[in-house]
Motif scaffolding. Sequence first.
Motif, PDB file in Angstrom:
ATOM      1  N   LEU A   1       9.110   5.413 -24.566  1.00  0.00           N
ATOM      2  CA  LEU A   1      10.480   4.894 -25.259  1.00  0.00           C
ATOM      3  C   LEU A   1       9.703   4.762 -26.704  1.00  0.00           C
ATOM      4  N   ARG A   2       8.738   4.356 -27.072  1.00  0.00           N
ATOM      5  CA  ARG A   2       7.990   4.482 -28.315  1.00  0.00           C
ATOM      6  C   ARG A   2       7.903   5.850 -28.677  1.00  0.00           C
ATOM      7  N   THR A   3       7.358   6.601 -28.213  1.00  0.00           N
ATOM      8  CA  THR A   3       7.078   8.048 -28.289  1.00  0.00           C
ATOM      9  C   THR A   3       8.361   8.747 -28.715  1.00  0.00           C
ATOM     10  N   ALA A   4       9.348   8.545 -27.715  1.00  0.00           N
ATOM     11  CA  ALA A   4      10.660   8.900 -28.127  1.00  0.00           C
ATOM     12  C   ALA A   4      11.422   8.558 -29.474  1.00  0.00           C
ATOM     13  N   ALA A   5      11.369   7.260 -29.763  1.00  0.00           N
ATOM     14  CA  ALA A   5      11.811   6.481 -30.956  1.00  0.00           C
ATOM     15  C   ALA A   5      11.119   7.259 -32.191  1.00  0.00           C
ATOM     16  N   LYS A   6       9.853   7.685 -32.113  1.00  0.00           N
ATOM     17  CA  LYS A   6       9.171   8.129 -33.094  1.00  0.00           C
ATOM     18  C   LYS A   6       9.599   9.695 -33.295  1.00  0.00           C
ATOM     19  N   GLN A   7       9.710  10.359 -32.320  1.00  0.00           N
ATOM     20  CA  GLN A   7      10.162  11.781 -32.254  1.00  0.00           C
ATOM     21  C   GLN A   7      11.349  12.045 -32.820  1.00  0.00           C
ATOM     22  N   TYR A   8      12.340  11.217 -32.481  1.00  0.00           N
ATOM     23  CA  TYR A   8      13.608  11.404 -32.758  1.00  0.00           C
ATOM     24  C   TYR A   8      14.133  10.615 -34.136  1.00  0.00           C
ATOM     25  N   GLY A   9      13.075   9.785 -34.602  1.00  0.00           N
ATOM     26  CA  GLY A   9      13.568   9.062 -35.755  1.00  0.00           C
ATOM     27  C   GLY A   9      14.471   7.994 -35.542  1.00  0.00           C
ATOM     28  N   LYS A  10      14.581   7.421 -34.361  1.00  0.00           N
ATOM     29  CA  LYS A  10      15.168   6.160 -33.993  1.00  0.00           C
ATOM     30  C   LYS A  10      14.630   4.948 -33.939  1.00  0.00           C
ATOM     31  N   THR A  11      15.170   4.062 -33.882  1.00  0.00           N
ATOM     32  CA  THR A  11      14.621   2.615 -33.521  1.00  0.00           C
ATOM     33  C   THR A  11      14.813   2.097 -32.182  1.00  0.00           C
ATOM     34  N   LEU A  12      13.832   1.594 -31.606  1.00  0.00           N
ATOM     35  CA  LEU A  12      14.034   0.720 -30.342  1.00  0.00           C
ATOM     36  C   LEU A  12      13.888  -0.791 -30.724  1.00  0.00           C
ATOM     37  N   TYR A  13      14.966  -1.364 -30.360  1.00  0.00           N
ATOM     38  CA  TYR A  13      15.300  -2.918 -30.639  1.00  0.00           C
ATOM     39  C   TYR A  13      14.993  -3.761 -29.239  1.00  0.00           C
ATOM     40  N   VAL A  14      14.200  -4.721 -29.349  1.00  0.00           N
ATOM     41  CA  VAL A  14      14.453  -5.613 -28.474  1.00  0.00           C
ATOM     42  C   VAL A  14      14.992  -6.998 -28.765  1.00  0.00           C
ATOM     43  N   PRO A  15      16.074  -7.658 -28.311  1.00  0.00           N
ATOM     44  CA  PRO A  15      16.717  -8.991 -28.691  1.00  0.00           C
ATOM     45  C   PRO A  15      15.891  -9.934 -28.106  1.00  0.00           C
ATOM     46  N   SER A  16      15.931 -11.159 -28.986  1.00  0.00           N
ATOM     47  CA  SER A  16      15.187 -12.256 -28.790  1.00  0.00           C
ATOM     48  C   SER A  16      15.840 -13.018 -27.393  1.00  0.00           C
ATOM     49  N   GLY A  17      16.995 -12.822 -27.456  1.00  0.00           N
ATOM     50  CA  GLY A  17      17.854 -13.347 -26.089  1.00  0.00           C
ATOM     51  C   GLY A  17      17.492 -15.107 -26.382  1.00  0.00           C
ATOM     52  N   ALA A  18      17.045 -15.515 -25.262  1.00  0.00           N
ATOM     53  CA  ALA A  18      16.928 -17.006 -25.003  1.00  0.00           C
ATOM     54  C   ALA A  18      15.586 -17.474 -25.557  1.00  0.00           C
ATOM     55  N   LEU A  19      14.866 -16.571 -26.050  1.00  0.00           N
ATOM     56  CA  LEU A  19      13.509 -16.792 -26.629  1.00  0.00           C
ATOM     57  C   LEU A  19      13.378 -17.741 -27.796  1.00  0.00           C
ATOM     58  N   TRP A  20      12.915 -18.961 -28.111  1.00  0.00           N
ATOM     59  CA  TRP A  20      12.836 -19.386 -29.066  1.00  0.00           C
ATOM     60  C   TRP A  20      11.617 -19.391 -29.951  1.00  0.00           C
ATOM     61  N   GLY A  21      11.486 -18.916 -31.091  1.00  0.00           N
ATOM     62  CA  GLY A  21      10.116 -18.950 -31.790  1.00  0.00           C
ATOM     63  C   GLY A  21       9.517 -17.552 -31.515  1.00  0.00           C
ATOM     64  N   GLY A  22      10.228 -16.642 -31.201  1.00  0.00           N
ATOM     65  CA  GLY A  22       9.387 -15.210 -31.112  1.00  0.00           C
ATOM     66  C   GLY A  22       9.014 -14.506 -32.368  1.00  0.00           C
ATOM     67  N   GLN A  23       9.757 -14.836 -33.552  1.00  0.00           N
ATOM     68  CA  GLN A  23       9.198 -14.365 -34.728  1.00  0.00           C
ATOM     69  C   GLN A  23       7.865 -15.123 -35.220  1.00  0.00           C
ATOM     70  N   ASP A  24       7.635 -16.234 -34.796  1.00  0.00           N
ATOM     71  CA  ASP A  24       6.412 -16.906 -34.990  1.00  0.00           C
ATOM     72  C   ASP A  24       5.306 -16.269 -34.020  1.00  0.00           C
ATOM     73  N   ILE A  25       5.777 -16.016 -32.899  1.00  0.00           N
ATOM     74  CA  ILE A  25       4.766 -15.588 -32.168  1.00  0.00           C
ATOM     75  C   ILE A  25       4.260 -14.228 -32.552  1.00  0.00           C
ATOM     76  N   LYS A  26       5.480 -13.338 -33.033  1.00  0.00           N
ATOM     77  CA  LYS A  26       5.087 -12.074 -33.494  1.00  0.00           C
ATOM     78  C   LYS A  26       4.144 -12.079 -34.636  1.00  0.00           C
ATOM     79  N   LYS A  27       4.365 -13.178 -35.696  1.00  0.00           N
ATOM     80  CA  LYS A  27       3.583 -13.193 -36.725  1.00  0.00           C
ATOM     81  C   LYS A  27       2.004 -13.606 -36.488  1.00  0.00           C
ATOM     82  N   MET A  28       2.010 -14.293 -35.435  1.00  0.00           N
ATOM     83  CA  MET A  28       0.591 -14.817 -35.103  1.00  0.00           C
ATOM     84  C   MET A  28      -0.090 -13.528 -34.367  1.00  0.00           C
ATOM     85  N   ASN A  29       0.842 -12.839 -33.677  1.00  0.00           N
ATOM     86  CA  ASN A  29       0.183 -11.787 -32.853  1.00  0.00           C
ATOM     87  C   ASN A  29      -0.295 -10.805 -33.928  1.00  0.00           C
ATOM     88  N   GLY A  30       0.596 -10.317 -35.141  1.00  0.00           N
ATOM     89  CA  GLY A  30       0.234  -9.451 -36.018  1.00  0.00           C
ATOM     90  C   GLY A  30      -1.011  -9.634 -36.829  1.00  0.00           C
TER      91      GLY A  30
END
Length: 261
Positions: free
Chosen positions: A100-129
Amino acid sequence: MTDRALKVGIVGYGHLGEFSNENLCGAAVMFGTRNADKLRDSLPKELILHDLSDFTQTSVIVEVCHPLIVKEFGVRFLSHAHFLVGSPSALSDPKLEQDLRTAAKQYGKTLYVPSGALWGGQDIKKMNGSGTLRALSIRMSKHPSCFRLTGGLLSDWTEGEGRRVLYNGSVAELRPIAPNNVNTMAAAAIAASKLGFPEKSSQTLLSDYHIVEAEVTGPDGFTVKTVQQNPAKLGAVTGNATYNSFWSSLLGMCQCVYVCM
């Protein structure tokens, strides 16, 4: 994404699909499922697609049905449109995620993942980065009627039993057992991509709410613990607060101004 009118395709017409339809005012919407006949009594026939391969005239495709749809059609969807994966547990398959990541790059599209019921996902992502995320564990508790499990794990459960730990291990190994119940955990695993889907998780009975407990560990003893109590009807796979969270994720795909936090 531009500010022009979007054409949205929704795959699945369960509670989330119906909720999204009610809120998508002004967008051209098409709907599809594996069995389009089920939509006849709910939607105008001109909005129903009988073949999921026909989602070629949409700007955004939103999947809200089952991880198998992501596996079978995800790359094809990305060849035509941006793709929001409402069943992120599908991405516990590393080959599928990479495809899916390869296809998104190949076709110039974006793959989105919603946070849904996850609280604090952006903070987890920041620490991960930043490389400061050391560990992540999540525990979910629900009433037995809210689980959709394989293998008859709840066949011997009775109301008088009380709480039972159904599983304790990685999200990747839990997905085949509860494909419709691990999307919150999967979203966390994606946010914590450097840890990956082997992240620790568990599923516990019994609760009148959908309860998500998360513990994030960083360097030098840094720890954050959250407990989210999401009201839910008996038998509901999706908690009440998750609907608006999912809708906000869909809106976030289309906004032109982003708030940095």
